[in-house]
Design a protein around this motif. Structure first.
Motif, PDB file in Angstrom:
ATOM      1  N   ASN A  65      77.729  44.712 -14.099  1.00 24.34           N
ATOM      2  CA  ASN A  65      76.876  45.784 -14.615  1.00 24.34           C
ATOM      3  C   ASN A  65      77.356  47.161 -14.172  1.00 24.34           C
ATOM      4  N   LYS A  66      77.750  47.287 -12.927  1.00 28.38           N
ATOM      5  CA  LYS A  66      78.256  48.565 -12.416  1.00 28.38           C
ATOM      6  C   LYS A  66      79.526  48.970 -13.181  1.00 28.38           C
ATOM      7  N   TYR A  68      80.530  47.971 -16.233  1.00 33.81           N
ATOM      8  CA  TYR A  68      80.248  48.283 -17.630  1.00 33.81           C
ATOM      9  C   TYR A  68      79.375  49.521 -17.796  1.00 33.81           C
ATOM     10  N   ASN A  69      78.513  49.828 -16.827  1.00 33.32           N
ATOM     11  CA  ASN A  69      77.775  51.093 -16.874  1.00 33.32           C
ATOM     12  C   ASN A  69      78.772  52.253 -16.907  1.00 33.32           C
ATOM     13  N   HIS A  70      79.767  52.188 -16.034  1.00 32.60           N
ATOM     14  CA  HIS A  70      80.795  53.229 -15.972  1.00 32.60           C
ATOM     15  C   HIS A  70      81.617  53.253 -17.264  1.00 32.60           C
ATOM     16  N   ILE A  73      79.607  54.784 -20.168  1.00 31.23           N
ATOM     17  CA  ILE A  73      79.456  56.235 -19.985  1.00 31.23           C
ATOM     18  C   ILE A  73      80.752  56.952 -20.350  1.00 31.23           C
ATOM     19  N   SER A  94      73.903  43.696 -23.526  1.00 35.18           N
ATOM     20  CA  SER A  94      73.219  44.991 -23.448  1.00 35.18           C
ATOM     21  C   SER A  94      74.219  46.150 -23.430  1.00 35.18           C
ATOM     22  N   HIS A  95      75.338  45.958 -22.774  1.00 35.16           N
ATOM     23  CA  HIS A  95      76.347  47.009 -22.706  1.00 35.16           C
ATOM     24  C   HIS A  95      77.117  47.109 -24.034  1.00 35.16           C
ATOM     25  N   ALA A  98      74.928  49.146 -26.128  1.00 30.43           N
ATOM     26  CA  ALA A  98      75.021  50.562 -25.742  1.00 30.43           C
ATOM     27  C   ALA A  98      76.291  51.192 -26.305  1.00 30.43           C
TER      28      ALA A  98
END
Length: 113
Positions: A65-66, A68-70, A73, A94-95, A98
């Motif tokens: 998650n960390k 793919y969050n990056h 973004i 979910s990513h 996004a």
């Protein structure tokens, strides 16, 4: 060689695999595209690859998650004509959603091998 992708931008998400990802990126660039590559896995350690392959991703969910969050973004800062994802094993739904939301006009391509 044809320049079919001249002035096109491509987001390439692929696992590092014996340099294939570099060859794919290079061929797309030779066809005229600007390519941004992101590794499909959060890291390439032996343990991480084993965990992903045997279906134990829950063990490293926070790391995934960390990462793919990056990735989302960074990727959403730019407009892409194409988003090319090759043989995904790790990307959370979910990513992916996004990414899709951030690139509504982009053509998404999934290639499985």
């Amino acid at each position: 060689m044809k320049k079919d992708l001249k002035d096109k931008t491509i987001l390439l998400i692929d696992a590092k695999f014996f340099g294939y990802e570099l060859e794919i990126k290079s061929m797309l660039e030779n066809m005229g595209a600007e390519v941004d590559f992101y590794n499909e896995r959060p890291n390439d350690s032996f343990l991480t690859r084993v965990i992903i392959r045997v279906g134990l991703k829950k063990i490293i969910t926070s790391q995934i998650n960390k990462y793919y969050n990056h990735l989302v973004i960074e990727a959403n800062k730019k407009k892409y004509d194409f988003v090319l994802i090759i043989s995904p094993e790790t990307i959370p739904e979910s990513h992916l959603a996004a990414l899709r939301f951030g690139h509504i006009e982009s053509k998404f391509i999934l290639y499985m091998w």
